[in-house]
Design an enzyme around this catalytic site. Sequence first.
Site: not given
Ligand SMILES: [Zn+2]
Length: 159
Positions: A94, A136-137, A140
């Site tokens: 990340c 993953h994004e 966020h």
């Molecule tokens: Zn990240």
Amino acid sequence: MALKDILLLGDPLLYMKSTSLTKDESDKLPGLVALLHESMMEFRKVYHVGRAIAAPQVGVLKRVIYMHVETPRVFINPLITQVSDEMIELWDDCMCFPNLLVRVKRHQSIVVKYFDLNWEENTVSFQNDLSELFQHEYDHLDGILATQRAIDDKSFRWR
Ligand SMILES: [Zn+2]
């Protein structure tokens, strides 16, 4: 706009849930996309990795993801509508913790609904590396970091 704009692990903003971008806020998009693009390119220069970034990573708590794999793509208010039962396991990284790798499990494929820069609704499916990247994004946007997805307490490695 540069590397310094990317928040680092521990910043409370990274753990907050982002809100949807409204059409009234469209005028903020060009500036936001430019900031995301510049930040990612600066990151690439230093770390030689980085294929996508979410708005909260630069402190903007809006549900916007910028991905630049072959061509740049902007995902506004994305929604993961389908996930595969099949999972993949990988060492995740990340931009908010550049030297830390975390062992996580992600869905092998997903289907995503989103709005593009013309506010047209699109559907796309991602497999394997793009699937894990997008998940993953997407995390966020909900204030979830890969560290919180670690498979167990030994799932951390220094790069
Ligand atoms: Zn990240």
